[in-house]
Scaffold this active site. Sequence first.
Site, PDB file in Angstrom:
ATOM      1  CG  ASP A 191      -2.119   0.943   1.069  1.00 49.89           C
ATOM      2  OD1 ASP A 191      -2.226   1.614   0.027  1.00 49.89           O
ATOM      3  OD2 ASP A 191      -2.942   1.009   1.997  1.00 49.89           O
TER       4      ASP A 191
ATOM      5  CG  ASP B  86      -2.116  10.219   2.246  1.00 52.23           C
ATOM      6  OD1 ASP B  86      -2.163  10.309   1.011  1.00 52.23           O
ATOM      7  OD2 ASP B  86      -2.969   9.614   2.914  1.00 52.23           O
TER       8      ASP B  86
ATOM      9  N   GLY C 230      -5.045   7.556   4.230  1.00 53.20           N
ATOM     10  CA  GLY C 230      -6.463   7.917   4.162  1.00 53.20           C
ATOM     11  C   GLY C 230      -6.760   9.067   3.225  1.00 53.20           C
TER      12      GLY C 230
ATOM     13  CD  GLU D  25      -5.827   2.666   2.464  1.00 49.56           C
ATOM     14  OE1 GLU D  25      -5.821   2.953   1.265  1.00 49.56           O
ATOM     15  OE2 GLU D  25      -5.515   3.474   3.357  1.00 49.56           O
TER      16      GLU D  25
HETATM   17  C1  5RP Z   1      -5.745   5.960   0.501  1.00 44.34           C
HETATM   18  C2  5RP Z   1      -4.352   5.969   0.990  1.00 44.34           C
HETATM   19  C3  5RP Z   1      -3.275   6.021  -0.019  1.00 44.34           C
HETATM   20  O1  5RP Z   1      -2.366   5.013   0.236  1.00 44.34           O
HETATM   21  C4  5RP Z   1      -2.588   7.351   0.091  1.00 44.34           C
HETATM   22  O2  5RP Z   1      -3.553   8.379  -0.048  1.00 44.34           O
HETATM   23  C5  5RP Z   1      -1.504   7.509  -0.965  1.00 44.34           C
HETATM   24  O3  5RP Z   1      -2.069   7.679  -2.221  1.00 44.34           O
HETATM   25  P1  5RP Z   1      -1.207   8.029  -3.492  1.00 44.34           P
HETATM   26  O4  5RP Z   1      -0.409   6.814  -3.828  1.00 44.34           O
HETATM   27  O5  5RP Z   1      -2.234   8.378  -4.541  1.00 44.34           O
HETATM   28  O6  5RP Z   1      -0.336   9.221  -3.169  1.00 44.34           O
HETATM   29  O7  5RP Z   1      -4.087   5.935   2.161  1.00 44.34           O
HETATM   30  O8  5RP Z   1      -6.680   5.928   1.551  1.00 44.34           O
END
Ligand code: 5RP
Length: 221
Positions: free
Chosen positions: A81, A84, A95, A103
Amino acid sequence: MTQDELKQQVAQAALEHVVEDAVVGVGSGSTVNCFIDALASMKNRIDGAVAASDASAERLKKHGIRVVDLNSVAELPVYIDGADEITEHLHMIKGGGGALTREKIVAAVARKFVCICDASKLVPVLGKYPLPLEVVPMARSHVGREMLRRGAQPVLRENFKTDNGNLILDCHGLTVLDPPALERDLDGIAGVVTNGIFARRGADVLLLGTPDGVKTTRRKA
Ligand code: 5RP
């Protein structure tokens, strides 16, 4: 290198952590989308995937990857995963896409959490990115007041409902000096379904995309 190229680089590197003949846990977001696209190249060597969001499930299915219910999985060797924000201790804010509850659940089941990020996500202290809280609708004002008491400015994410039918409050202005303690504290507010600090179950491995290549950090025992 562009940010998209950095995301593709870590997505590709994450394939090395996928266990063959097993189900893989898949998070959500744009970096994970790159991972799902890369995973398609080895779809015949895995048993399927558990998805942490409806959007990820759809993308997996489009690639012909079998999507499996978490309840039917006895074990999940690895979960991939994004984040942010992430610190060198592999504590995260997650999130941004609003999928934090599922998640956190999939991460809790997985033996290993591999976080894939571009270099912009690595921070010394969590909190510059507004902390998302998934909140039961009737608790919105109560949770908002509790966050004001903690020095944050909660902002309701407009025109947004989570996959579980709840709201998101994005909490600005926090400096998270003790992520596990704040995670526990926020879990204690009535009406908070999940908070976006992932520290008590943080990542085990960080694959960070940089212009000099993918940097790997492992959680210290
Ligand atoms: C979604 C998340 C994502 O892992 C997080 O927002 C990162 O996203 P991105 O890869 O688009 O920067 O927690 O709920």
